[in-house]
Design an enzyme around this catalytic site. Structure first.
Site, PDB file in Angstrom:
ATOM      1  N   GLU A 195      72.382  54.088 115.181  1.00 29.01           N
ATOM      2  CA  GLU A 195      71.162  54.423 115.827  1.00 29.01           C
ATOM      3  C   GLU A 195      70.649  53.065 116.316  1.00 29.01           C
ATOM      4  OE1 GLU A 195      69.587  56.925 116.439  1.00 29.01           O
ATOM      5  OE2 GLU A 195      70.671  58.411 115.137  1.00 29.01           O
ATOM      6  N   SER A 196      70.639  51.758 115.705  1.00 30.13           N
ATOM      7  CA  SER A 196      69.772  50.802 116.018  1.00 30.13           C
ATOM      8  C   SER A 196      70.770  49.616 116.105  1.00 30.13           C
ATOM      9  CB  SER A 196      68.561  50.562 115.380  1.00 30.13           C
ATOM     10  OG  SER A 196      68.814  50.304 113.958  1.00 30.13           O
TER      11      SER A 196
END
Length: 245
Positions: free
Chosen positions: A130-131
């Site tokens: 995700e990040s």
């Protein structure tokens, strides 16, 4: 945590055959009404193993009694499918990004995992996809933080500061836990819903035909498999080297 994989179990090490081009795939219809797309399958120690790709790096072990049918389907022709608005791609880290050490991240993921009976390696795999571990990441669609929460979802989950790492991880873990409950611990569907939204999963009665979503699910579970195997290897080695072996 209870057991090696917590509430998920070995059978949830699943992925879909989207990361590698193949000439044909197999549609496996499950007794719960959903289906799984895989590259090929085999029978291993009484379980039906569904492989995500030809290299066999990601797979799901399914009891034969859970399978209604397996049919070969042709690989669909290349088509342009727009990425759904909910899909997230992490932005370039901000200069104001707070430093978050691997130990700090592992501790907060462990705390969240224990609260929701989720494997810490699963949460770490989601955060990586995700990040990339950047607490200040923001996607083009507006998803934010370590677990890329949308503002509305964060508000529903009681997240007060979406960029605060502990708050973000707490909310993201609660959301993933809720999705696993909704889809009866089917990890592939829960991850697809995390990426594309539950409405898309329900609409297609399985993994949505979004390239970004299929790659996301395969990427997260490949990383999850890798982490679990790395974790198990020292224990297996220690067992072989213990007295009496």
């Amino acid at each position: 945590m209870t057991g090696t994989l917590g509430k998920l179990g070995i059978a949830l090490l699943a992925a879909i055959a989207a990361a590698a081009p193949v000439r044909a795939a197999e549609r496996v219809t499950l007794s719960n009404g959903f289906y799984q797309i895989c590259a090929h399958h085999d029978t291993i120690e009484g379980q039906v193993r569904l492989y995500a790709s030809a290299d066999s790096s990601s797979y799901i072990d399914v009891p034969p009694t859970d399978i209604v049918s397996i049919e070969t389907i042709p690989d669909p022709p290349p088509t342009r499918i727009d990425t759904p608005p909910s899909a997230a791609i992490a932005s370039t880290p901000s200069r104001l990004t707070p430093r978050l050490s691997p130990d700090d991240l592992h501790e907060m993921l462990s705390t969240a995992g224990q609260a929701h009976h989720l494997d810490v390696d699963l949460l770490a795999s989601v955060v990586k996809a995700e990040s990339g571990g950047n607490p200040r990441a923001k996607s083009r669609a507006g998803a934010k933080g370590l677990m890329q929460l949308m503002d509305g979802t964060a508000s529903d989950l009681g997240v007060h500061d979406i960029y605060q790492p502990e708050d973000n991880v707490r909310g993201g873990s609660a959301y993933l836990d809720a999705l696993l409950t909704r889809y009866h611990d089917n990890l592939s569907l829960a991850l697809a819903a995390y990426n594309a939204g539950p409405a898309a999963v329900d609409k297609y009665h399985g993994i949505p035909p979004y390239r970004e979503t299929r790659l996301y699910v395969a990427r997260v579970i490949h990383e999850f498999n890798r982490r679990v195997k790395a974790r198990q290897h020292p224990a297996a080695l220690a067992s072989r080297n213990s007295p009496g072996h």
